[in-house]
Design an enzyme around this catalytic site. Structure first.
Site, PDB file in Angstrom:
ATOM      1  N   HIS A   9      29.347  34.126  25.752  1.00 31.26           N
ATOM      2  CA  HIS A   9      30.026  32.896  26.173  1.00 31.26           C
ATOM      3  C   HIS A   9      30.763  33.123  27.489  1.00 31.26           C
ATOM      4  O   HIS A   9      31.714  33.900  27.545  1.00 31.26           O
ATOM      5  CB  HIS A   9      31.015  32.506  25.071  1.00 31.26           C
ATOM      6  CG  HIS A   9      31.766  31.246  25.304  1.00 31.26           C
ATOM      7  ND1 HIS A   9      33.119  31.219  25.520  1.00 31.26           N
ATOM      8  CD2 HIS A   9      31.339  29.958  25.339  1.00 31.26           C
ATOM      9  CE1 HIS A   9      33.507  29.968  25.669  1.00 31.26           C
ATOM     10  NE2 HIS A   9      32.466  29.177  25.569  1.00 31.26           N
ATOM     11  N   HIS A  18      33.394  26.589  34.573  1.00 31.46           N
ATOM     12  CA  HIS A  18      33.605  25.832  33.338  1.00 31.46           C
ATOM     13  C   HIS A  18      34.084  24.413  33.588  1.00 31.46           C
ATOM     14  O   HIS A  18      33.765  23.490  32.831  1.00 31.46           O
ATOM     15  CB  HIS A  18      34.615  26.572  32.451  1.00 31.46           C
ATOM     16  CG  HIS A  18      34.934  25.858  31.177  1.00 31.46           C
ATOM     17  ND1 HIS A  18      35.956  24.945  31.060  1.00 31.46           N
ATOM     18  CD2 HIS A  18      34.347  25.902  29.957  1.00 31.46           C
ATOM     19  CE1 HIS A  18      35.990  24.468  29.826  1.00 31.46           C
ATOM     20  NE2 HIS A  18      35.031  25.034  29.122  1.00 31.46           N
ATOM     21  N   GLU A  55      25.516  32.738  28.738  1.00 33.08           N
ATOM     22  CA  GLU A  55      25.848  31.345  29.025  1.00 33.08           C
ATOM     23  C   GLU A  55      26.528  31.160  30.372  1.00 33.08           C
ATOM     24  O   GLU A  55      27.625  31.680  30.581  1.00 33.08           O
ATOM     25  CB  GLU A  55      26.809  30.795  27.966  1.00 33.08           C
ATOM     26  CG  GLU A  55      27.075  29.313  28.194  1.00 33.08           C
ATOM     27  CD  GLU A  55      28.440  28.814  27.777  1.00 33.08           C
ATOM     28  OE1 GLU A  55      29.435  29.554  27.880  1.00 33.08           O
ATOM     29  OE2 GLU A  55      28.520  27.651  27.367  1.00 33.08           O
TER      30      GLU A  55
HETATM   31  O1  G3P Z   1      28.904  25.704  25.279  1.00 37.02           O
HETATM   32  C1  G3P Z   1      29.511  26.142  24.113  1.00 37.02           C
HETATM   33  C2  G3P Z   1      30.956  26.159  24.376  1.00 37.02           C
HETATM   34  O2  G3P Z   1      31.109  26.919  25.523  1.00 37.02           O
HETATM   35  C3  G3P Z   1      31.470  24.779  24.592  1.00 37.02           C
HETATM   36  O3  G3P Z   1      32.750  24.795  24.993  1.00 37.02           O
HETATM   37  O4  G3P Z   1      34.407  24.359  26.670  1.00 37.02           O
HETATM   38  O5  G3P Z   1      33.716  26.686  26.252  1.00 37.02           O
HETATM   39  O6  G3P Z   1      32.189  25.134  27.437  1.00 37.02           O
HETATM   40  P1  G3P Z   1      33.266  25.272  26.422  1.00 37.02           P
HETATM   41 CA    CA Z   2      30.007  26.186  27.542  1.00 44.75          CA
END
Ligand code: G3P
Ligand code: CA
Length: 319
Positions: A38, A80, A65
């Site tokens: 993540h 982000h 990601e």
């Molecule tokens: O994409 C999964 C998760 O990352 C969604 O929340 O705010 O961390 O992008 P965020």
């Molecule tokens: Ca995300």
């Protein structure tokens, strides 16, 4: 002394080898229990930076990601937020470029200008701010890093890009879906079996990608807010299968309603909850490994978004 998973991951990343090797099946889409790094290995290095992505690869992540936004000249960058203040020094470098609302928008800067910024970790207690020099990478740079490490390691780590605020970007004159498919095609992500999942919180964006002809694996993200309530039934979940291959719910949604996983499975959808963090472990768990194992082996999810891909890798491989 036996190295910890973290130490082993760093060590192996440093020498260009994977922390875990495994057979890469060809099922479409990827139905193994997967570790999704993540924002890269963001528990250890500033989120969405090349070092964070490289360490995630070395730690044995299956997918990495990047969150994506567009610059004014149409380049995807890994960020982000649609704003720049939380994770860059934009206020120092471009003091006069805020909009009337006092925010600095990535969409107001060219990719060359973004390249002049320094990036930093968002969360306190992690990689210290002001230490080292990190940049905001482009999506192309991120892909080239992953594909380069795939070649050097013999692994086939995937990418898991999230389109951030596609409706907002479209209103700004920066449609994301066409641009995303262009980049993915340029780097060879074309078929349903390509090592990619495209994710978004906006169902309309995923539908638009399908309308543009994409049959790449897609995941609808869901949060615990009113707009996703309509999906929280067997029929609601089944409807998602019309335009996606999986759901990415906040992990709290699964703990609240375990049937969500069953309904998804019955609809043929994968379930990849977010976000598992070693420094934010919710009760009743005592470690993130315990929390991850519970979600994978008790609740039956198919993968996890985690800031600590080494720990998730260990939770799966050493069970
Ligand atoms: O994409 C999964 C998760 O990352 C969604 O929340 O705010 O961390 O992008 P965020
Ligand atoms: Ca995300």
């Amino acid at each position: 002394m036996i190295p910890s998973p973290f130490q082993a991951g760093i060590l192996l990343a440093a020498i260009g080898l994977p922390a875990a090797t495994q057979e890469e099946p060809t099922e479409v889409p990827d139905v193994r229990m997967i570790v999704i790094a993540h924002r890269g290995a963001s528990g250890y290095l500033p989120e969405h930076t090349i070092p964070a992505y490289a360490v995630a690869h070395g730690m044995g992540a299956d997918y990495i990601e990047p969150d994506l936004v567009l610059t004014s000249d149409g380049h995807f960058i890994c960020l982000h937020d649609i704003h720049l203040e939380a994770t860059t020094n934009v206020e120092e470098v471009f003091p006069d470029r805020a909009r009337e609302d006092g925010r600095w928008y990535a969409a107001d800067f060219t990719v060359e200008e973004i390249g002049r910024l320094e990036a930093a970790e968002r969360l306190d207690g992690r990689f210290p701010k002001g230490v080292g020099r990190f940049r905001v990478p482009t999506f192309a740079e991120m892909i080239e890093l992953v594909q380069g490490m795939n070649q050097s390691s013999g692994r086939n780590v995937g990418i898991y890009p999230e389109l951030k605020a596609p409706a907002w970007h479209r209103e700004e004159g920066l449609p994301m879906e066409e641009a995303l498919l262009d980049v993915l095609d340029r780097y060879g992500y074309r078929e349903p079996g390509a090592r990619v999942f495209v994710q978004s919180f906006e169902p309309e964006s995923l539908k638009r990608l399908r309308a543009l002809g994409s049959d790449l694996p897609q995941v609808l993200l869901m949060a615990e807010v009113e707009q996703y309530q309509r999906f929280l039934s067997p029929e609601g979940i089944a409807g998602i299968a019309d335009f996606a291959d999986g759901i990415g719910p906040a992990k709290t949604m699964i703990r609240r309603q375990r049937d969500l996983v069953v309904w998804a499975r019955e609809a043929g959808l994968l379930v990849h909850p977010y976000t598992f963090r070693a420094d934010q472990v919710p009760s009743p768990y005592t470690t993130v490994i315990e929390e991850i194992r519970s979600h994978l082996f008790v609740f039956g999810v198919n993968g996890v978004f985690t800031d600590h891909p080494d720990l998730a890798r260990g939770a799966i491989d050493w069970y």
